[in-house]
Scaffold this motif. Structure first.
Motif, PDB file in Angstrom:
ATOM      1  N   ARG A  38      19.237   1.236   0.834  1.00 16.43           N
ATOM      2  CA  ARG A  38      19.973   0.111   0.261  1.00 16.43           C
ATOM      3  C   ARG A  38      19.488  -1.183   0.909  1.00 16.43           C
ATOM      4  N   GLN A  39      19.643  -2.255   0.158  1.00 14.46           N
ATOM      5  CA  GLN A  39      19.276  -3.574   0.675  1.00 14.46           C
ATOM      6  C   GLN A  39      20.267  -4.608   0.171  1.00 14.46           C
ATOM      7  N   ALA A  40      20.916  -5.253   1.111  1.00 12.10           N
ATOM      8  CA  ALA A  40      21.835  -6.337   0.796  1.00 12.10           C
ATOM      9  C   ALA A  40      21.088  -7.661   0.922  1.00 12.10           C
ATOM     10  N   PRO A  41      21.561  -8.716   0.273  1.00  9.92           N
ATOM     11  CA  PRO A  41      20.887 -10.018   0.340  1.00  9.92           C
ATOM     12  C   PRO A  41      20.724 -10.481   1.788  1.00  9.92           C
ATOM     13  N   GLY A  42      19.505 -10.857   2.138  1.00 12.04           N
ATOM     14  CA  GLY A  42      19.236 -11.363   3.471  1.00 12.04           C
ATOM     15  C   GLY A  42      19.150 -10.301   4.546  1.00 12.04           C
ATOM     16  N   GLU A  89      31.137  -3.980   2.870  1.00 14.35           N
ATOM     17  CA  GLU A  89      29.816  -4.019   3.495  1.00 14.35           C
ATOM     18  C   GLU A  89      28.852  -2.986   2.918  1.00 14.35           C
ATOM     19  N   ASP A  90      29.317  -2.124   2.025  1.00 17.56           N
ATOM     20  CA  ASP A  90      28.421  -1.208   1.324  1.00 17.56           C
ATOM     21  C   ASP A  90      27.754  -1.883   0.128  1.00 17.56           C
ATOM     22  N   THR A  91      28.164  -3.102  -0.190  1.00 17.62           N
ATOM     23  CA  THR A  91      27.577  -3.832  -1.303  1.00 17.62           C
ATOM     24  C   THR A  91      26.091  -4.047  -1.079  1.00 17.62           C
ATOM     25  N   ALA A  92      25.279  -3.614  -2.040  1.00 16.64           N
ATOM     26  CA  ALA A  92      23.826  -3.704  -1.920  1.00 16.64           C
ATOM     27  C   ALA A  92      23.190  -3.175  -3.198  1.00 16.64           C
ATOM     28  N   VAL A  93      21.883  -3.357  -3.299  1.00 19.36           N
ATOM     29  CA  VAL A  93      21.103  -2.639  -4.297  1.00 19.36           C
ATOM     30  C   VAL A  93      20.676  -1.319  -3.653  1.00 19.36           C
ATOM     31  N   TYR A  94      20.946  -0.237  -4.350  1.00 20.97           N
ATOM     32  CA  TYR A  94      20.630   1.093  -3.835  1.00 20.97           C
ATOM     33  C   TYR A  94      19.390   1.617  -4.548  1.00 20.97           C
ATOM     34  N   TYR A  95      18.462   2.115  -3.752  1.00 22.24           N
ATOM     35  CA  TYR A  95      17.188   2.618  -4.255  1.00 22.24           C
ATOM     36  C   TYR A  95      17.027   4.095  -3.925  1.00 22.24           C
ATOM     37  N   CYS A  96      16.508   4.814  -4.870  1.00 23.64           N
ATOM     38  CA  CYS A  96      16.098   6.191  -4.672  1.00 23.64           C
ATOM     39  C   CYS A  96      14.610   6.192  -4.300  1.00 23.64           C
ATOM     40  N   ALA A  97      14.227   7.092  -3.392  1.00 27.16           N
ATOM     41  CA  ALA A  97      12.833   7.152  -2.966  1.00 27.16           C
ATOM     42  C   ALA A  97      12.412   8.604  -2.759  1.00 27.16           C
ATOM     43  N   ALA A  98      11.117   8.838  -2.917  1.00 26.57           N
ATOM     44  CA  ALA A  98      10.561  10.191  -2.755  1.00 26.57           C
ATOM     45  C   ALA A  98       9.341  10.149  -1.860  1.00 26.57           C
ATOM     46  N   LYS A  99       9.163  11.229  -1.089  1.00 28.91           N
ATOM     47  CA  LYS A  99       7.964  11.337  -0.275  1.00 28.91           C
ATOM     48  C   LYS A  99       7.422  12.740  -0.370  1.00 28.91           C
ATOM     49  N   ASN A 100       6.122  12.837  -0.264  1.00 25.31           N
ATOM     50  CA  ASN A 100       5.498  14.155  -0.246  1.00 25.31           C
ATOM     51  C   ASN A 100       5.950  14.905   1.000  1.00 25.31           C
ATOM     52  N   SER A 101       6.263  16.179   0.819  1.00 24.32           N
ATOM     53  CA  SER A 101       6.737  16.996   1.932  1.00 24.32           C
ATOM     54  C   SER A 101       5.731  16.976   3.072  1.00 24.32           C
ATOM     55  N   GLY A 102       6.204  16.734   4.275  1.00 21.83           N
ATOM     56  CA  GLY A 102       5.342  16.714   5.450  1.00 21.83           C
ATOM     57  C   GLY A 102       4.809  15.348   5.800  1.00 21.83           C
ATOM     58  N   TYR A 103       5.011  14.376   4.935  1.00 19.43           N
ATOM     59  CA  TYR A 103       4.572  13.011   5.189  1.00 19.43           C
ATOM     60  C   TYR A 103       5.776  12.140   5.532  1.00 19.43           C
ATOM     61  N   PRO A 104       5.581  11.150   6.422  1.00 18.81           N
ATOM     62  CA  PRO A 104       6.730  10.340   6.847  1.00 18.81           C
ATOM     63  C   PRO A 104       7.098   9.216   5.891  1.00 18.81           C
ATOM     64  N   LYS A 105       6.163   8.789   5.069  1.00 20.66           N
ATOM     65  CA  LYS A 105       6.379   7.570   4.305  1.00 20.66           C
ATOM     66  C   LYS A 105       6.870   7.878   2.901  1.00 20.66           C
ATOM     67  N   TYR A 106       7.855   7.087   2.453  1.00 22.65           N
ATOM     68  CA  TYR A 106       8.320   7.194   1.081  1.00 22.65           C
ATOM     69  C   TYR A 106       7.404   6.347   0.202  1.00 22.65           C
ATOM     70  N   ASP A 107       6.727   7.000  -0.702  1.00 17.90           N
ATOM     71  CA  ASP A 107       5.718   6.329  -1.520  1.00 17.90           C
ATOM     72  C   ASP A 107       6.203   5.973  -2.912  1.00 17.90           C
ATOM     73  N   TYR A 108       7.271   6.604  -3.359  1.00 15.24           N
ATOM     74  CA  TYR A 108       7.728   6.435  -4.734  1.00 15.24           C
ATOM     75  C   TYR A 108       9.151   5.901  -4.722  1.00 15.24           C
ATOM     76  N   TRP A 109       9.374   4.875  -5.579  1.00 15.76           N
ATOM     77  CA  TRP A 109      10.650   4.172  -5.558  1.00 15.76           C
ATOM     78  C   TRP A 109      11.164   3.941  -6.968  1.00 15.76           C
ATOM     79  N   GLY A 110      12.492   3.997  -7.091  1.00 12.44           N
ATOM     80  CA  GLY A 110      13.102   3.607  -8.343  1.00 12.44           C
ATOM     81  C   GLY A 110      13.296   2.099  -8.397  1.00 12.44           C
ATOM     82  N   GLN A 111      13.891   1.643  -9.486  1.00  7.51           N
ATOM     83  CA  GLN A 111      14.058   0.209  -9.700  1.00  7.51           C
ATOM     84  C   GLN A 111      15.305  -0.336  -9.021  1.00  7.51           C
ATOM     85  N   GLY A 112      16.196   0.543  -8.596  1.00  5.64           N
ATOM     86  CA  GLY A 112      17.402   0.125  -7.905  1.00  5.64           C
ATOM     87  C   GLY A 112      18.600   0.011  -8.829  1.00  5.64           C
ATOM     88  N   THR A 113      19.776   0.204  -8.252  1.00  3.60           N
ATOM     89  CA  THR A 113      21.029   0.036  -8.985  1.00  3.60           C
ATOM     90  C   THR A 113      22.008  -0.719  -8.084  1.00  3.60           C
TER      91      THR A 113
END
Length: 119
Positions: A38-42, A89-113
């Motif tokens: 999630r990401q809130a403004p600022g 304080e839970d107010t934010a844009v929430y994003y779904c993300a996916a990562k290949n198993s065994g890798y630390p980085k999330y490479d795929y992202w949704g548009q947010g809700t």
């Protein structure tokens, strides 16, 4: 690649609940670890919950522990975030993300809700 589409956001009063869904398409869903950010403004983006590719392991940020539950249905290619006892304080844009198993980085992202919690 995997494509991700979130849904379920909205406006809710403090103390209420929402369930976010993230539908995945493309590659085999069960190959991916999934997470909600999630990401809130600022504010910096925050990883609020994560789940392993077959759901045996989960992670929660301290800020949501005991209130949010992440789950997945690999037959439906969907990951969920059940949010209870919501706070302003839970107010934010929430994003779904996916990562290949065994890798630390999330490479795929949704548009947010957008999730807005009123006091």
């Amino acid at each position: 690649q995997v494509q991700l589409v979130e849904s379920g956001g909205g406006l809710v009063q403090a103390g209420g609940s929402l369930r976010l869904s993230c539908a995945a398409s493309g590659r085999t869903f069960s190959n991916y670890g999934m997470a909600w950010f999630r990401q809130a403004p600022g504010m910096e983006r925050e990883n609020v919950a994560a789940i392993s590719r077959i759901g045996g392991s989960t992670y929660y940020a301290d800020s949501v522990k005991g209130r949010f539950t992440i789950s997945r249905d690999n037959a439906r290619n969907t990951v969920y975030l059940q949010m209870n006892s919501l706070k302003p304080e839970d107010t934010a844009v929430y994003y779904c993300a996916a990562k290949n198993s065994g890798y630390p980085k999330y490479d795929y992202w949704g548009q947010g809700t957008q999730v807005t919690v009123s006091s």
